[in-house]
Design a protein around this motif. Structure first.
Motif, mmCIF file in Angstrom:
data_model
loop_
_atom_site.group_PDB
_atom_site.id
_atom_site.type_symbol
_atom_site.label_atom_id
_atom_site.label_comp_id
_atom_site.label_asym_id
_atom_site.label_seq_id
_atom_site.Cartn_x
_atom_site.Cartn_y
_atom_site.Cartn_z
ATOM 1 N N GLY A 176 -23.393 39.833 64.187
ATOM 2 C CA GLY A 176 -22.105 40.511 64.372
ATOM 3 C C GLY A 176 -22.391 41.995 64.862
ATOM 4 N N LEU A 177 -23.656 42.528 64.062
ATOM 5 C CA LEU A 177 -23.877 43.917 64.698
ATOM 6 C C LEU A 177 -24.299 44.094 66.258
ATOM 7 C CD1 LEU A 177 -25.672 45.035 61.364
ATOM 8 C CD2 LEU A 177 -23.544 45.700 62.166
ATOM 9 N N ARG A 178 -25.226 42.915 66.509
ATOM 10 C CA ARG A 178 -25.534 42.936 67.919
ATOM 11 C C ARG A 178 -24.299 42.426 68.872
ATOM 12 N NH1 ARG A 178 -30.056 38.984 67.847
ATOM 13 N NH2 ARG A 178 -30.166 39.306 69.900
ATOM 14 N N PHE A 179 -23.634 41.388 68.525
ATOM 15 C CA PHE A 179 -22.566 41.120 69.442
ATOM 16 C C PHE A 179 -21.257 41.101 68.787
ATOM 17 C CE2 PHE A 179 -26.324 38.363 69.706
ATOM 18 C CZ PHE A 179 -26.699 38.807 70.852
ATOM 19 N N ALA A 180 -20.160 42.172 69.266
ATOM 20 C CA ALA A 180 -18.858 42.270 68.737
ATOM 21 C C ALA A 180 -18.052 41.114 68.647
ATOM 22 C CB ALA A 180 -18.169 43.344 69.287
ATOM 23 N N GLN A 181 -18.567 39.974 69.639
ATOM 24 C CA GLN A 181 -17.484 39.044 69.539
ATOM 25 C C GLN A 181 -18.288 37.784 70.018
ATOM 26 O OE1 GLN A 181 -13.903 40.096 71.498
ATOM 27 N NE2 GLN A 181 -13.537 37.985 72.563
ATOM 28 N N ILE A 182 -17.497 36.489 69.595
ATOM 29 C CA ILE A 182 -18.113 35.408 70.028
ATOM 30 C C ILE A 182 -16.927 34.790 71.209
ATOM 31 C CG2 ILE A 182 -18.493 32.868 69.595
ATOM 32 C CD1 ILE A 182 -19.315 33.994 66.754
ATOM 33 N N LYS A 183 -17.647 34.125 72.416
ATOM 34 C CA LYS A 183 -16.802 33.481 73.256
ATOM 35 C C LYS A 183 -15.661 32.596 72.615
ATOM 36 C CE LYS A 183 -19.928 34.447 77.217
ATOM 37 N NZ LYS A 183 -20.608 33.685 78.274
ATOM 38 N N PHE A 184 -14.401 32.256 73.429
ATOM 39 C CA PHE A 184 -13.392 31.642 72.869
ATOM 40 C C PHE A 184 -13.889 30.045 72.615
ATOM 41 C CE2 PHE A 184 -9.820 28.544 73.517
ATOM 42 C CZ PHE A 184 -9.069 29.032 72.615
ATOM 43 N N LYS A 185 -14.489 29.652 73.690
ATOM 44 C CA LYS A 185 -14.695 28.214 73.361
ATOM 45 C C LYS A 185 -15.783 27.799 72.269
ATOM 46 C CE LYS A 185 -13.796 26.538 78.199
ATOM 47 N NZ LYS A 185 -14.378 26.021 79.498
ATOM 48 N N PRO A 186 -16.914 28.559 72.327
ATOM 49 C CA PRO A 186 -17.861 28.421 70.979
ATOM 50 C C PRO A 186 -17.028 28.541 69.886
ATOM 51 C CG PRO A 186 -18.876 29.475 72.633
ATOM 52 C CD PRO A 186 -17.585 29.505 72.993
ATOM 53 N N ALA A 187 -16.183 29.683 69.772
ATOM 54 C CA ALA A 187 -15.652 29.955 68.257
ATOM 55 C C ALA A 187 -14.455 29.051 68.157
ATOM 56 C CB ALA A 187 -14.857 31.361 68.638
#
Length: 243
Positions: A176-187
């Motif tokens: 979470g600290l490295r990537f602010a967000q996950i792409k929609f399909k994986p999420a």
């Protein structure tokens, strides 16, 4: 004494952002403010900056709405997984196939996957939503762990069986600290998978309440990714028109 105070000024100034820290130390040097006055000014600025962070809803969400309640629930799930594992390993099974396809093992695997999924997604939200207060959120999560471990008295189980969720949660915070967000399909795939795995926690009267508490972080990631989709599509459309 003056050298000690100056050291304190430099130490507390490290709590400020780099650009602001350099500006503050430069202003103090230019104006000739040293000693106690410099320490008072730096401390006052640090306190104001830290309090400003808590004016947003994000740190309150991650510390009180996520870290504290989810820690207690994940402690209970960790204990349940540990007890089930001990029961499965200690039970005498006549045929190996009974252990492989038996309902007890299937439920155990389901709970392990839920423990990993709930822990990781909760940690990811904690690290991505409020990065500047992640240390406070971490302390809020560790306090229930220390409280329960200090009062843990179950025979044949280690106190560390209560905190099986910590490793995937820490991995989630790191991502979470490295990537602010996950792409929609994986999420979305992750959310659907966790929801399907949690079916066995539903009761006849409706959804089990702790299930909702532990599942909202992954659906929060889905909603966040969905909300940002139109913005990304707009950027792609603009670049396409420009070419």
């Amino acid at each position: 004494m003056s050298s000690l105070v100056q050291t304190c000024v430099e130490v507390f100034s490290q709590l400020l952002e780099y650009n602001e820290r350099e500006a503050v130390l430069g202003d103090l040097e230019e104006t000739g403010v040293f000693g106690g006055l410099a320490l008072r000014d730096v401390l006052g600025l640090v306190v104001r900056r830290k309090l400003e962070i808590w004016k947003s809803w994000r740190p309150w969400l991650t510390s009180l709405g996520l870290a504290v309640p989810c820690s207690f629930l994940l402690i209970g799930l960790s204990l349940h997984v540990s007890q089930t594992c001990q029961r499965l390993l200690g039970s005498k099974v006549e045929h190996a196939s009974e252990l492989i396809v038996g309902p007890g093992l299937a439920l155990f695997v389901c709970n392990v996957l839920l423990l990993i999924g709930w822990s990781w997604t909760g940690g990811f939200v904690m690290g991505s939503v409020s990065r500047r207060t992640v240390s406070v959120s971490a302390i809020s999560a560790f306090i229930p762990c220390l409280f329960c471990m200090s009062r843990f008295h179950v025979a044949f189980l280690s106190r560390f069986s209560l905190v099986l969720f910590l490793f995937p949660a820490i991995c989630g915070v790191s991502h979470g600290l490295r990537f602010a967000q996950i792409k929609f399909k994986p999420a979305l795939a992750m959310a659907i998978g966790i929801t399907l795995l949690s079916i066995h926690t539903w009761s006849s009267s409706g959804f089990w309440f702790p299930n909702w508490v532990l599942s909202w972080p992954v659906w929060f990631l889905v909603m966040t990714a969905w909300r940002d989709r139109p913005h990304k599509l707009h950027i792609v459309a603009q670049s396409f028109r420009q070419t």
